[in-house]
Design a protein around this motif. Structure first.
Motif, PDB file in Angstrom:
ATOM      1  N   PHE A 376     -36.391 -31.113 -59.198  1.00  0.00           N
ATOM      2  CA  PHE A 376     -37.717 -31.488 -58.715  1.00  0.00           C
ATOM      3  C   PHE A 376     -37.749 -31.617 -57.195  1.00  0.00           C
ATOM      4  O   PHE A 376     -38.725 -31.208 -56.555  1.00  0.00           O
ATOM      5  N   GLY A 377     -36.702 -32.165 -56.576  1.00  0.00           N
ATOM      6  CA  GLY A 377     -36.694 -32.308 -55.128  1.00  0.00           C
ATOM      7  C   GLY A 377     -36.775 -30.969 -54.413  1.00  0.00           C
ATOM      8  O   GLY A 377     -37.544 -30.809 -53.449  1.00  0.00           O
ATOM      9  N   ALA A 378     -35.987 -29.988 -54.891  1.00  0.00           N
ATOM     10  CA  ALA A 378     -36.025 -28.660 -54.277  1.00  0.00           C
ATOM     11  C   ALA A 378     -37.368 -27.993 -54.511  1.00  0.00           C
ATOM     12  O   ALA A 378     -37.917 -27.336 -53.612  1.00  0.00           O
ATOM     13  N   ALA A 379     -37.927 -28.144 -55.728  1.00  0.00           N
ATOM     14  CA  ALA A 379     -39.227 -27.558 -56.035  1.00  0.00           C
ATOM     15  C   ALA A 379     -40.315 -28.159 -55.151  1.00  0.00           C
ATOM     16  O   ALA A 379     -41.194 -27.454 -54.645  1.00  0.00           O
ATOM     17  N   TYR A 380     -40.249 -29.465 -54.939  1.00  0.00           N
ATOM     18  CA  TYR A 380     -41.243 -30.135 -54.088  1.00  0.00           C
ATOM     19  C   TYR A 380     -41.134 -29.615 -52.658  1.00  0.00           C
ATOM     20  O   TYR A 380     -42.152 -29.361 -52.001  1.00  0.00           O
ATOM     21  N   ALA A 381     -39.906 -29.468 -52.158  1.00  0.00           N
ATOM     22  CA  ALA A 381     -39.719 -28.987 -50.793  1.00  0.00           C
ATOM     23  C   ALA A 381     -40.277 -27.576 -50.623  1.00  0.00           C
ATOM     24  O   ALA A 381     -40.936 -27.271 -49.616  1.00  0.00           O
ATOM     25  N   ILE A 382     -40.035 -26.713 -51.612  1.00  0.00           N
ATOM     26  CA  ILE A 382     -40.530 -25.331 -51.517  1.00  0.00           C
ATOM     27  C   ILE A 382     -42.055 -25.300 -51.559  1.00  0.00           C
ATOM     28  O   ILE A 382     -42.714 -24.630 -50.744  1.00  0.00           O
ATOM     29  N   ALA A 383     -42.652 -26.020 -52.516  1.00  0.00           N
ATOM     30  CA  ALA A 383     -44.113 -26.018 -52.645  1.00  0.00           C
ATOM     31  C   ALA A 383     -44.766 -26.645 -51.416  1.00  0.00           C
ATOM     32  O   ALA A 383     -45.767 -26.129 -50.896  1.00  0.00           O
ATOM     33  N   ALA A 384     -44.206 -27.764 -50.937  1.00  0.00           N
ATOM     34  CA  ALA A 384     -44.773 -28.415 -49.754  1.00  0.00           C
ATOM     35  C   ALA A 384     -44.613 -27.524 -48.520  1.00  0.00           C
ATOM     36  O   ALA A 384     -45.525 -27.434 -47.695  1.00  0.00           O
ATOM     37  N   GLY A 385     -43.452 -26.848 -48.393  1.00  0.00           N
ATOM     38  CA  GLY A 385     -43.244 -25.953 -47.264  1.00  0.00           C
ATOM     39  C   GLY A 385     -44.207 -24.786 -47.278  1.00  0.00           C
ATOM     40  O   GLY A 385     -44.765 -24.411 -46.233  1.00  0.00           O
ATOM     41  N   ALA A 386     -44.435 -24.211 -48.461  1.00  0.00           N
ATOM     42  CA  ALA A 386     -45.368 -23.095 -48.553  1.00  0.00           C
ATOM     43  C   ALA A 386     -46.788 -23.539 -48.217  1.00  0.00           C
ATOM     44  O   ALA A 386     -47.523 -22.851 -47.491  1.00  0.00           O
ATOM     45  N   SER A 387     -47.212 -24.693 -48.744  1.00  0.00           N
ATOM     46  CA  SER A 387     -48.549 -25.194 -48.464  1.00  0.00           C
ATOM     47  C   SER A 387     -48.711 -25.540 -46.985  1.00  0.00           C
ATOM     48  O   SER A 387     -49.741 -25.226 -46.362  1.00  0.00           O
ATOM     49  N   THR A 388     -47.687 -26.154 -46.392  1.00  0.00           N
ATOM     50  CA  THR A 388     -47.752 -26.503 -44.968  1.00  0.00           C
ATOM     51  C   THR A 388     -47.832 -25.255 -44.102  1.00  0.00           C
ATOM     52  O   THR A 388     -48.622 -25.187 -43.153  1.00  0.00           O
ATOM     53  N   ALA A 389     -47.014 -24.237 -44.427  1.00  0.00           N
ATOM     54  CA  ALA A 389     -47.040 -22.989 -43.655  1.00  0.00           C
ATOM     55  C   ALA A 389     -48.403 -22.312 -43.772  1.00  0.00           C
ATOM     56  O   ALA A 389     -48.936 -21.783 -42.782  1.00  0.00           O
ATOM     57  N   LEU A 390     -48.990 -22.338 -44.983  1.00  0.00           N
ATOM     58  CA  LEU A 390     -50.287 -21.704 -45.188  1.00  0.00           C
ATOM     59  C   LEU A 390     -51.373 -22.403 -44.373  1.00  0.00           C
ATOM     60  O   LEU A 390     -52.176 -21.760 -43.683  1.00  0.00           O
ATOM     61  N   ILE A 391     -51.409 -23.737 -44.429  1.00  0.00           N
ATOM     62  CA  ILE A 391     -52.459 -24.482 -43.720  1.00  0.00           C
ATOM     63  C   ILE A 391     -52.223 -24.438 -42.217  1.00  0.00           C
ATOM     64  O   ILE A 391     -53.174 -24.289 -41.420  1.00  0.00           O
ATOM     65  N   ALA A 392     -50.962 -24.534 -41.781  1.00  0.00           N
ATOM     66  CA  ALA A 392     -50.672 -24.486 -40.342  1.00  0.00           C
ATOM     67  C   ALA A 392     -51.017 -23.114 -39.763  1.00  0.00           C
ATOM     68  O   ALA A 392     -51.561 -23.007 -38.657  1.00  0.00           O
ATOM     69  N   GLY A 393     -50.712 -22.047 -40.509  1.00  0.00           N
ATOM     70  CA  GLY A 393     -51.073 -20.712 -40.043  1.00  0.00           C
ATOM     71  C   GLY A 393     -52.576 -20.535 -39.936  1.00  0.00           C
ATOM     72  O   GLY A 393     -53.088 -19.931 -38.987  1.00  0.00           O
ATOM     73  N   TYR A 394     -53.285 -21.096 -40.921  1.00  0.00           N
ATOM     74  CA  TYR A 394     -54.751 -21.035 -40.879  1.00  0.00           C
ATOM     75  C   TYR A 394     -55.277 -21.852 -39.698  1.00  0.00           C
ATOM     76  O   TYR A 394     -56.237 -21.446 -39.023  1.00  0.00           O
TER      77      TYR A 394
END
Length: 463
Positions: A376-394
């Motif tokens: 779960f910790g690794a999954a959370y990091a991946i999902a949070a990283g993807a969401s952060t990259a998407l919103i930061a890029g936008y």
């Protein structure tokens, strides 16, 4: 026309004076709308969890489920004489005649003392992408029985059949026993299946060689059994001692008694139970002639104690908790962007916030998808990283500044990290989440304290 124009201008002025209130109201509406896709993600989680439970059920049905071990019990057959007078007919006359009959029964005796030590080895069995945690328990039971006394039977001249004595132990799923052996003092005894009796489930039985005139009977039983979920024992002896250890880092001690000593760490656990005779709720002996006194199996289950060997919080439970905090996720991130508007004197429209909210919802879906394959910790990091990259890029394209996008990404990373901490705090999650809401409201109140009706002309300088 002049009146119409003045009314229109007055309306515009009224709206400008309340621009912040309308903005916050609109953000609240958008945040509530985000609960719809988050609820859909939660519905998908329910469906995936059912599939996971079905796969685990298939694995544990073959490997073994929760194991409960009541026993051992010493059983000694005995016979006795019954004298009675019966009517007989002889030479056309009826008269009473004294006759004797021999009846047989079984007497059951619980141990005086019993010590169980065991090591539990955990392993993983997979069905597709789903994994089930199972265990193999190696148990050694040492104990002693007092010399059987038949005075309690209430019959005269009870004659024990020592050569037919045997010992039994019930096992909730006897088919999962790998190995079993019984030793009386230094004499080995064969072990065979037992069909159960008096409502007790099936298990194992072994001959108990009891020489006439002997004293206490000492035995050692070794047992290796497969199972999953929990391992439960029943305190049948007057003095019961149990010591269990395993490398499983997240045990849950349960049942009628808690350990008197326990050590739990990342490397596993060890626990010890000490239960005296005053805590035992069963008679020391009973016979097959009397149903009263024989403990029912439901009583044994109620008195059982042991350890659950399953994750305290599964990935699906953690994701469910995350979706319950979905509104908090949205409020914190929307609050961060609204604060950015106040600081930088910029305006974001409803479409911008809807797209940002959509990226937040994708975080929950990505978390569900990756948590089925990774911890779960690794999954959370991946999902949070993807969401952060998407919103930061936008944000980079939206705010036209790489520095501002970095600030947005840093804020999002901090928010996701904080919420991961909230999810890990089972007892204080509500308090911590509420504190975060208070903090963000306080920050927004501070940032907006100097805003005026016609925009953010008196706000802080832009980044």
């Amino acid at each position: 026309m002049e009146n119409t124009g003045s009314v229109f201008n007055a309306a515009q002025a009224w709206i400008r004076r309340r621009a912040s209130a309308f903005k916050l109201f609109g953000l609240g509406v958008i945040a509530l709308l985000m609960l719809i896709p988050i609820g859909m993600v939660n519905g998908t989680r329910d469906e995936r969890e059912r599939r996971f439970q079905s796969a685990v059920e298939d694995v544990t049905r073959v490997w073994g489920k929760d194991e409960t071990l009541p026993g051992p019990v010493l059983v000694v057959p005995y016979h006795y004489q019954v004298h009675e007078e019966v009517w007989v007919e002889s030479g056309g006359m009826r008269h009473k005649e004294a006759q004797s009959r021999t009846l047989s029964a079984e007497a059951y005796f619980l141990p005086k003392e019993m010590t169980t030590s065991g090591a539990i080895e955990m392993s993983v069995r997979k069905r597709g992408i789903y994994a089930a945690d199972v265990f193999t328990a190696a148990l050694t039971v040492r104990g002693r029985f007092a010399r059987p006394d038949f005075a309690f039977t209430g019959v005269e001249n009870a004659q024990p059949e020592w050569g037919r004595a045997w010992m039994c132990v019930s096992i909730s799923d006897v088919r999962r026993v790998r190995e079993a052996s019984v030793t009386w003092a230094t004499q080995h005894a064969a072990v065979e299946p037992w069909n159960g009796a008096q409502g007790w489930p099936a298990g194992l039985r072994s001959a108990a060689p009891i020489p006439e005139g002997s004293g206490e009977l000492e035995f050692t039983m070794a047992l290796e059994i497969d199972g999953s979920g929990s391992l439960m024992l029943v305190p049948l002896a007057e003095k019961t001692t149990v010591r269990l250890e395993s490398r499983w880092p997240a045990p849950s001690f349960c049942g009628g008694y808690l350990p008197t000593r326990r050590e739990v760490g990342a490397g596993g656990f060890s626990a010890e139970w000490l239960i005296g005779k005053f805590a035992r709720e069963f008679p020391s002996h009973w016979t097959s002639l009397r149903s009263v006194g024989a403990p029912k199996y439901g009583q044994l289950e109620a008195a059982a104690f042991g350890v659950k060997l399953a994750p305290a919080v599964s990935a699906y439970r953690s994701i469910e908790r995350a979706t319950k905090y979905g509104l908090l996720f949205v409020a914190l991130i929307f609050g961060a962007f609204y604060g950015f508007e106040l600081v930088c004197r910029m305006r974001l429209n409803a479409l911008n916030y809807l797209l940002i909210g959509g990226a937040i919802c994708l975080f929950f879906l990505g978390l569900l998808a990756t948590a089925e394959l990774l911890p779960f910790g690794a999954a959370y990091a991946i999902a949070a990283g993807a969401s952060t990259a998407l919103i930061a890029g936008y944000s980079w394209a939206l705010l036209k500044s790489g520095r501002r996008a970095v600030v947005v990404g840093t804020l999002l990373g901090a928010i996701y990290g904080y919420l991961f901490l909230v999810l890990g705090l089972e007892d204080f999650a509500l308090l911590t989440g509420t504190g975060a809401l208070f903090a963000i409201v306080a920050v927004l109140m501070w940032l907006s304290r100097r805003s005026v009706a016609n925009g953010y002309t008196e706000g802080p300088a832009p980044l």
